[in-house]
Design a protein around this motif. Structure first.
Motif, mmCIF file in Angstrom:
data_model
loop_
_atom_site.group_PDB
_atom_site.id
_atom_site.type_symbol
_atom_site.label_atom_id
_atom_site.label_comp_id
_atom_site.label_asym_id
_atom_site.label_seq_id
_atom_site.Cartn_x
_atom_site.Cartn_y
_atom_site.Cartn_z
ATOM 1 N N PRO A 20 0.824 -0.976 -0.372
ATOM 2 C CA PRO A 20 -0.235 -0.028 0.205
ATOM 3 C C PRO A 20 0.979 1.405 -0.110
ATOM 4 O O PRO A 20 0.394 2.418 0.119
ATOM 5 N N VAL A 21 1.589 1.401 -0.022
ATOM 6 C CA VAL A 21 2.883 2.376 0.329
ATOM 7 C C VAL A 21 3.501 2.755 -0.962
ATOM 8 O O VAL A 21 3.927 2.199 -1.847
ATOM 9 N N SER A 22 3.128 4.529 -1.616
ATOM 10 C CA SER A 22 3.861 4.953 -2.950
ATOM 11 C C SER A 22 4.856 5.248 -3.067
ATOM 12 O O SER A 22 5.836 4.883 -1.795
ATOM 13 N N GLY A 23 5.429 4.855 -4.152
ATOM 14 C CA GLY A 23 6.582 4.476 -4.878
ATOM 15 C C GLY A 23 7.406 2.935 -4.599
ATOM 16 O O GLY A 23 7.641 3.019 -5.988
ATOM 17 N N ALA A 24 6.200 2.303 -4.188
ATOM 18 C CA ALA A 24 6.380 0.521 -4.916
ATOM 19 C C ALA A 24 6.875 0.806 -6.325
ATOM 20 O O ALA A 24 5.369 0.736 -6.651
#
Length: 276
Positions: A171-175
């Motif tokens: 769920p973390v942006s940039g993955a």
């Protein structure tokens, strides 16, 4: 007995008891030999054939004495050579001569051992911030959660989903969409805080069903902080464990824990929906 003394004794024994001076030419001649020459000059013209018996005896004794003298000299020379040949042999003066003092050999002193301790490299100590064990499931309906559906799946199923599409459930942006490689840097943005978003990390696999992130410079947890992820199964139900160690966080622990719990709970829900 020394050589001169031995010669004197032999001459005294071989030449007779008395020694006199001959009147003619002032030469020292034994008395008997002088008398014999006087007699031979009167009686005959051949001194060798007409030598009296006493002169013959004196000549024989003289030869014997000379033979003995030669033997004594030979023995003396041999004895001297033997003494010289024996190692360590020498005269009495040499034996009494004090030995030269030994030269003292000084051993160089060992270099002093330095007792100074090398300066320790300052390392940031990590402390454990949280340890969450989340059930992989979701609520139906989501707003009231009348029913909670769990994923009864093996951890390998969760890893397979992630390797097919990493950011589909993470769920973390940039993955990235593709499953990260060892040491790959991920420019994550954890924007569950109003002013804090930057969370750059490096990815490292761990075991068959897990991995961990190492925070890089600029991360709000502090460089060197770690977050571990591990899938496991208990009573056929899939679980997600997430635990973190922080170095020097720039946000309060309470806010950090709350934001992390929300993010990783969403991760478990996303995986449950993809597996059921």
């Amino acid at each position: 007995m020394s050589v001169p003394v031995a010669i004197a004794v032999l001459l005294s024994r071989g030449a007779g008891a008395g020694v006199g001076q001959h009147a003619e030419r002032g030469v020292m001649v034994p008395n008997r030999i002088s008398t014999a020459f006087e007699e031979s000059r009167i009686t005959s013209n051949s001194p060798i054939q007409t030598l009296p018996q006493s002169l013959k005896e004196d000549s024989t004794r003289k030869e014997v004495c000379m033979s003995l003298l030669r033997k004594v000299l030979a023995a003396t020379v041999a004895s001297s050579a033997l003494v010289l040949a024996i190692p360590g042999a020498g005269t009495a003066a040499q034996a009494q001569k004090p030995a030269a003092p030994a030269i003292a050999r000084t051993t160089p002193a060992a270099a002093p051992i330095s007792t100074s301790v090398a300066p320790k490299v300052k390392t940031m100590k990590l402390r454990k911030l949280y340890d969450y064990r989340l059930t992989v499931g979701y609520c139906v309906p989501s707003h009231s959660c009348d029913q909670f559906r769990v994923a009864k799946k093996h951890p390998s199923k969760a890893m397979k989903k992630l390797k097919s599409c990493f950011n589909c459930t993470f769920p973390v942006s940039g993955a990235p969409k593709k499953y990260p490689k060892k040491g790959q840097k991920l420019p994550l943005k954890a924007c569950w805080f109003k002013k804090v978003c930057n969370a750059p990390v490096k990815f490292y696999p761990k075991g068959k069903y897990g991995w961990y992130f190492v925070a890089q410079k600029g991360h709000f947890d502090g460089k060197g902080s770690k977050v571990h992820f591990h899938w496991y199964q208990k009573k056929k139900v899939l679980y997600l464990r997430v635990w973190a160690y922080v170095a020097n966080p720039s946000v309060p622990d309470s806010a950090n824990k709350a934001g992390a719990h929300e993010a990783w709970s969403q991760f478990a829900k996303n995986m449950a929906r993809s597996l059921t």
